[in-house]
Enzyme design. Sequence first.
Site, PDB file in Angstrom:
ATOM      1  N   LYS A 107       2.755 -15.867   3.419  1.00  0.00           N
ATOM      2  CA  LYS A 107       2.982 -16.802   2.383  1.00  0.00           C
ATOM      3  C   LYS A 107       4.178 -16.971   2.126  1.00  0.00           C
ATOM      4  O   LYS A 107       5.181 -16.707   1.419  1.00  0.00           O
ATOM      5  CB  LYS A 107       2.266 -15.754   1.166  1.00  0.00           C
ATOM      6  CG  LYS A 107       2.515 -16.704  -0.107  1.00  0.00           C
ATOM      7  CD  LYS A 107       1.170 -17.597  -0.450  1.00  0.00           C
ATOM      8  CE  LYS A 107       1.500 -18.523  -1.641  1.00  0.00           C
ATOM      9  NZ  LYS A 107       0.437 -19.676  -1.774  1.00  0.00           N
ATOM     10  N   ASP A 125      -6.521  -6.975   3.610  1.00  0.00           N
ATOM     11  CA  ASP A 125      -7.551  -6.140   3.090  1.00  0.00           C
ATOM     12  C   ASP A 125      -8.511  -7.266   2.247  1.00  0.00           C
ATOM     13  O   ASP A 125      -9.573  -7.352   2.457  1.00  0.00           O
ATOM     14  CB  ASP A 125      -6.935  -5.484   1.957  1.00  0.00           C
ATOM     15  CG  ASP A 125      -8.073  -4.848   1.005  1.00  0.00           C
ATOM     16  OD1 ASP A 125      -8.824  -4.469   1.556  1.00  0.00           O
ATOM     17  OD2 ASP A 125      -7.939  -5.081  -0.009  1.00  0.00           O
ATOM     18  N   ASP A 160     -12.584  -9.138   3.698  1.00  0.00           N
ATOM     19  CA  ASP A 160     -13.752  -8.837   2.821  1.00  0.00           C
ATOM     20  C   ASP A 160     -14.542 -10.426   2.996  1.00  0.00           C
ATOM     21  O   ASP A 160     -15.815 -10.647   3.123  1.00  0.00           O
ATOM     22  CB  ASP A 160     -13.624  -8.771   1.376  1.00  0.00           C
ATOM     23  CG  ASP A 160     -13.805  -7.201   1.072  1.00  0.00           C
ATOM     24  OD1 ASP A 160     -13.405  -6.372   1.848  1.00  0.00           O
ATOM     25  OD2 ASP A 160     -14.334  -6.898   0.040  1.00  0.00           O
ATOM     26  N   TYR A 214       0.707  -1.319  -0.007  1.00  0.00           N
ATOM     27  CA  TYR A 214      -0.099   0.020   0.038  1.00  0.00           C
ATOM     28  C   TYR A 214       1.046   1.318  -0.061  1.00  0.00           C
ATOM     29  O   TYR A 214       0.280   2.333  -0.095  1.00  0.00           O
ATOM     30  CB  TYR A 214      -0.970  -0.042   1.148  1.00  0.00           C
ATOM     31  CG  TYR A 214      -2.155  -0.741   0.891  1.00  0.00           C
ATOM     32  CD1 TYR A 214      -2.241  -2.122   0.830  1.00  0.00           C
ATOM     33  CD2 TYR A 214      -3.418  -0.065   0.725  1.00  0.00           C
ATOM     34  CE1 TYR A 214      -3.429  -2.661   0.513  1.00  0.00           C
ATOM     35  CE2 TYR A 214      -4.807  -0.844   0.675  1.00  0.00           C
ATOM     36  CZ  TYR A 214      -4.520  -2.084   0.668  1.00  0.00           C
ATOM     37  OH  TYR A 214      -5.796  -2.847   0.309  1.00  0.00           O
ATOM     38  N   ASP A 262      -3.721 -18.502   1.418  1.00  0.00           N
ATOM     39  CA  ASP A 262      -4.567 -19.086   0.412  1.00  0.00           C
ATOM     40  C   ASP A 262      -5.355 -20.316   1.361  1.00  0.00           C
ATOM     41  O   ASP A 262      -6.498 -20.297   0.990  1.00  0.00           O
ATOM     42  CB  ASP A 262      -3.766 -19.959  -0.865  1.00  0.00           C
ATOM     43  CG  ASP A 262      -2.696 -20.489  -0.431  1.00  0.00           C
ATOM     44  OD1 ASP A 262      -1.942 -20.455   0.638  1.00  0.00           O
ATOM     45  OD2 ASP A 262      -2.096 -21.325  -1.409  1.00  0.00           O
TER      46      ASP A 262
HETATM   47  C1  IPM Z   1     -10.813  -1.272   2.958  1.00  0.00           C
HETATM   48  C2  IPM Z   1     -10.880  -0.834   1.584  1.00  0.00           C
HETATM   49  C3  IPM Z   1      -9.653   0.224   1.135  1.00  0.00           C
HETATM   50  C4  IPM Z   1      -8.414  -0.668   1.334  1.00  0.00           C
HETATM   51  C5  IPM Z   1      -9.557   0.890   0.082  1.00  0.00           C
HETATM   52  C6  IPM Z   1     -10.962   1.654  -0.559  1.00  0.00           C
HETATM   53  C7  IPM Z   1      -8.360   1.605  -0.416  1.00  0.00           C
HETATM   54  O1  IPM Z   1     -11.233  -1.698   0.720  1.00  0.00           O
HETATM   55  O2  IPM Z   1     -10.758  -0.301   3.942  1.00  0.00           O
HETATM   56  O3  IPM Z   1     -10.511  -2.473   3.275  1.00  0.00           O
HETATM   57  O4  IPM Z   1      -7.795  -1.461   0.345  1.00  0.00           O
HETATM   58  O5  IPM Z   1      -7.762  -0.679   2.568  1.00  0.00           O
HETATM   59 MN    MN Z   2     -11.070  -3.576   1.618  1.00  0.00          MN
END
Ligand code: IPM
Ligand code: MN
Length: 355
Positions: A190, A247, A251, A138, A223
């Site tokens: 990893k 990240d 999700d 990042y 993974d």
């Molecule tokens: C999160 C989002 C951000 C990230 C994006 C919007 C830059 O996906 O907070 O997880 O990748 O950190």
């Molecule tokens: Mn995210």
Amino acid sequence: MAKRYSIAVVPGDGTGPEVIAEGVKVLDAAAAKAGFALDYDYFPLGGEHYLDTGELLGADTVSKLSAADAIYLGAIGHPGVKPGILEKGILLELRFQLDQYINLRPVRLYEGVSTPLKDKGPADIDFVVVRENTEGLYTGAGGCLKRGTADEVAVQESINTRKGVERCIRFAFEYCRRRNRRKKLTLCGKTNVLTFAFDLWQRVFDEVATEYPDIATDYANVDAICMWMVKNPEWFDVIVTDNMFGDIITDLGAMIQGGMGIAAGGNINPAGVSMFEPIGGSAPKYTGQGKINPLAAILAGQLMLETLGERQAAGWIEAAVQEVLRGDIKDVAAGRMGLSTSQVGDRVRAALSRG
Ligand code: IPM
Ligand code: MN
């Protein structure tokens, strides 16, 4: 004199303002009940502000935000702005400039919420991801050569510093001890391919682990973690990982806990100002319709109070959310709640005031 906290509020784009309004409603009720006060200062950052003024994040804004006790953020992201500009120019910039080096993301399935995982329930899905939040892929390190030609080269580097890795791992061990559940910390990496970056992570992890004999340690490749989070989520207590993997797996975590309508996170600087947000984004197609679920924003408020040290008030918010989820809310997904955004907020506030 009642204790006062100054909260910088960034409602942001899309449905951000709607969910933040409900969060503020619930925070105020928790503060009134606990006997402290929250003073809000609103900042118009986001896509609209950028399109109107050309400004992403002024130096003045950063210094005002850094003087607050905490930042409460709705969402950043606008369909009229090219992807990356607002994300990098506001969200990542704040994380970096305020040195919020931890992204704390609880993954918890509450009773009454359905998970896509067959045969798994609230007892099985209850862990926390500690994501490094200022380094890795990042940082923007890298570059490109001969862009747009057949000889184009693009390099994007993952930066891992001893200091950055160590402070993240230490935070995770401390957090795991304080959480006091299964006391198990899993490093997600990893090491079989990224033999420089995760060699550093593994060595630091093993070293710091010697100071925490009460914490069981474990390792899994990213993974494999994706597989186990679906197959055996009950194995996890706290997971620590780098920025990119964190990240991605959060999700996945948000989905197994019921969806974006319920997933909250905190960008934490343990020695500075932290920022709390629902992790779902600005959901532009639902803007202004009262269909978005405010529970993720409300739970971000809970995390904020917990981090400020108001643990009792934070606990009340969580209990009120749990009560509402056991009640007549149909689904946590936007548009399928059977209730409007503000009705959900009202119910949480009522449950909190009653409880
Ligand atoms: C999160 C989002 C951000 C990230 C994006 C919007 C830059 O996906 O907070 O997880 O990748 O950190
Ligand atoms: Mn995210």
